[in-house]
Design a protein around this motif. Sequence first.
Motif, PDB file in Angstrom:
ATOM      1  N   GLU A 210      -3.437   0.469  -3.230  1.00 26.24           N
ATOM      2  CA  GLU A 210      -2.988  -0.822  -2.697  1.00 26.24           C
ATOM      3  C   GLU A 210      -2.974  -1.853  -3.815  1.00 26.24           C
TER       4      GLU A 210
ATOM      5  N   ALA B  97       0.844   5.420   0.124  1.00 26.22           N
ATOM      6  CA  ALA B  97       0.105   6.656   0.404  1.00 26.22           C
ATOM      7  C   ALA B  97       0.949   7.836  -0.067  1.00 26.22           C
TER       8      ALA B  97
ATOM      9  N   ASP C 236      -4.175   7.168  -1.793  1.00 28.36           N
ATOM     10  CA  ASP C 236      -3.428   5.943  -1.555  1.00 28.36           C
ATOM     11  C   ASP C 236      -3.853   4.896  -2.577  1.00 28.36           C
TER      12      ASP C 236
ATOM     13  N   ARG D 189       0.852  -1.185   0.000  1.00 27.86           N
ATOM     14  CA  ARG D 189       0.000   0.000   0.000  1.00 27.86           C
ATOM     15  C   ARG D 189       0.888   1.235   0.000  1.00 27.86           C
TER      16      ARG D 189
END
Length: 966
Positions: A717, A682, A715, A680
């Motif tokens: 993922e 961000a 973000d 992930r």
Amino acid sequence: MIHPNKRFFLTSIFTLIGVVSIYAQSIGYPFYKYYSSQDYHGGIQNWKITQSTDGLLYVANNFGLLEFDGTNWNKYELESGTKCRDVYVDTDGKIYIASQGDFGYYIPNGKGKLRFVSLADSIPGEKRDFDETWRIFKQNDQLLFCTFDDIFIFNLNGQLKQIIDPDSDPDNFFFVNHELYFNQNGKGLSVMSNGNIKSTAYGHYFKNMTISGIIAINNNQLLISTLKNGMFLKSGNQITVWQPKNQDKFKNANINQMKRLKSGKIAIGTQNEGLFILNKNGEIELQLSKGKGIENRTVLSIYEDIQGNLWLGHNNGISSIALNSPFKHLNEQTGLPGTGYDALLFNDTLYLGTNNGLYYKNIKAQNTSFKKIENTSGQVYKVQQINNEILMGHHAGTFRIRNGKANKIANIQGTWTLLDLEKYPDYVLQGNYKGLSLFKKSNDGLKFIRKLDGFEESSRVMEEDQDGNIWMTHGYKGVFKIKLTNDLQSVEANYYGEEKGLPAKILNNVWDLNDNLIFSTVAGLYKYDKNKDRFIKSSFLSNYFSDDVQFISFTEDAIGNIYFVSTTETGVLEKTTNGNYIKHTAVFNELENLLNDDLQNIITLEANKVLYAAKEGFIQFDNTAQKIKDVDFNTIFTKIEISNSNDSIISYGRYIENGKVSFNYQNQDTEIPFKDNSIRLAYSAPYMSGKFKNQYQYWLENSEEEYSNWTERTDKEYTNLPEGDYIFHVRAKNIYGQVSKLASFHFTILPPWYRTNIAYGFYFFIALILAVVTYYVIELRYKKKTEILTEEKEKEITRIDSELKTSEEKFEKLKNEKLKSEIKLKNKELATSTMHLINKNSFINSVKANLNNITKRSKNQEVKHEINKVIQNIDKNIAADQDWEHFSIHFDQVHGDFIKRWKEDYPDLSPQEMKLSAYLRMNLSTKEIANLLNISVRGVEIARYRLRKKLELERSDNLQEFILKY
């Protein structure tokens, strides 16, 4: 439509007005954004604000250091839990902070998370026990940490170089013209130069004052603000009051901080009266306070960021003010409640009509809010100046505005607009909810004449062409060409719809632009062709818009700039000296979701200044303000983590490169084990203008084919990534459409252990060994198989010879076995026949017995004689013993000499018990056995019991099973 000569005259007048500018004071407040302590999760007081070269904002807060990346707030608390009083970010990225009892810097650790390094701990002896560090300054290659006892000087390597101990405790510090100034209690203003402290020639003037700010202005002058004594100007060694007319205001406001802005203006933060913006002459241009442009009246700190926004640290919260924006908001904070509809500027008085009524204000007066005009409550659709008279179109009718009051001049409900007729210069046409009315000009003002016959449609938008025709556009019915009759009693109206060239009958409007009537439709701009009596496409503005754009609102100012709102964009066509236009739209993105979506309107105030009707009041736009410039801004990673692991953090975005803090991961590579192949990322863009509405676009190279669509999500993922090399790219786009520098993160998903190079080498080694072993095994098997084949061939030859010899014996044996089988089958059949014969004899015996009974009971001798003959005949033909003997022979052949072996083993058995045994061997039922033995079923059971006794069987033994197994 305005006559060309009249338009030229007005243009000249408004151009002149535009040069001298009618605005002495701001009539609205800049856009702002407020962050409460709940938003940034810190303490209420914010003592200092600054920014790094990467655009991140840092705030010295009661609870520690705050960091804002444009999306999220982060808080870094000191181990001691003390207040953070000052923050300074050096060019190498180190973040120096001053706090109670400590000072030092923040620097990223191995994972990019900021950690605090104390410099105060290197101070020897009793000097370490200081109370509070108040300010940090950088002087050449030195850092000055100022406490209320001493000044500690460190080099950039963190080594203590000198300790300055003023003979009198300072109460504040200021760094001006590369020198450190500080005020000393009872002594006045002093300056430190080359490590030495000396009093200034004018310093004693301030010995009983608390100085809150010092800035350098023109001609080596210093502007000095005090907490409670106002502002002063230092020229040479002379001190004078600066702008005496404002001195009492500043005294009462209690000045906390003063800052020189990039524009040359001065920002003053106060304890009681919010923020003042002063021009270079000291005149107040803008004041913001609680409920008037900001949410808090106490301003502890001021900072102007890279984009020109002004950040205020309050006693409770943080504000960002778009001070350099060309927009100002006129809303309830300026005393103007409700949704904006129309406005008029006349003789320095600005009239604003909302859904709550009509409001006014003298724009040259200071500190005045808008006031409501009496008798105007309700919807105000139009404010116009006709014949030097202010007229208002209202839901309740038409009103004249005089001396702050409204008087109705026509009792016709729903006045949309008033049109000053050029063909009939003494008359004014009114459009209302139902039709048209006529007014006449007089010395006493406008007089209602009559309602005109011949037209009953709602008439909100009207313009007059050069022939005196009135063009009225209805939002849902089409376009009407209206002509007044010669007696001015009625009108003649012609309808124009799709059959007359318009693309649709809905959403049509008429505008007077560039001395021509232009009709906006759902599919672009149209004009009326008088010769064809129909509408055709207009080429006006075709160089700036697509053919099918739908315009919602237009206006043109006195110098020919055209302001527009369409369904896709808002902007201005700025007219150039050659008659062309320059289109500007980016800055207008700030108006998204703010404009009135009911009756949209743009109102010209003067050259280069317009008002937009908004959901809350109005928004002023100044076209002379600096246009949006292309700026370089970054997208940074704020956190990179493994999403399926507890120890998941890869990085917080920072790392040390060549001794400097960097966010650029372009040349970095991170290896991730295959078990952690879900990541992930961000990110954020520290571009903090335009309501901070940044959008982002990303692309995972070697996994995705192209960039994603723009999104506000910060973000991304990815899960279950296969092994391989990846580069994650992300970039931001601000509200003005400008795109940031690209941020990239290179990472490698390692293969699982069974797909590593070592594993493949091991597999190759094992395969090689297996190949060698397999070769030798196959070779051995081949040799062994050859031997076996040779041996088998010899055996086969021997076998064939043996089979040839024994084939005749086998043939004879098979033949004998076949004969035996046939004999055995015949014996079985004979045994079966014998059984049938026994059954028959049993039946005949039964008949014989019956006949004997008959002879005994019969008295007829002749019958007896005949029956006896039958009985004798039966006796001749029954040979029971012979039948049994015959049966026994065949039974033994079938059952392996059972009767023979049974007699030998159990010689005491009676003939009847022998028969019973044979029948049990044949697995006959009790009833069948009773028939054969010519006894009852009970007799069979008794016979079975006697047989068990003679065989000496236990109670648990089964008689029949015993006989069957015998």
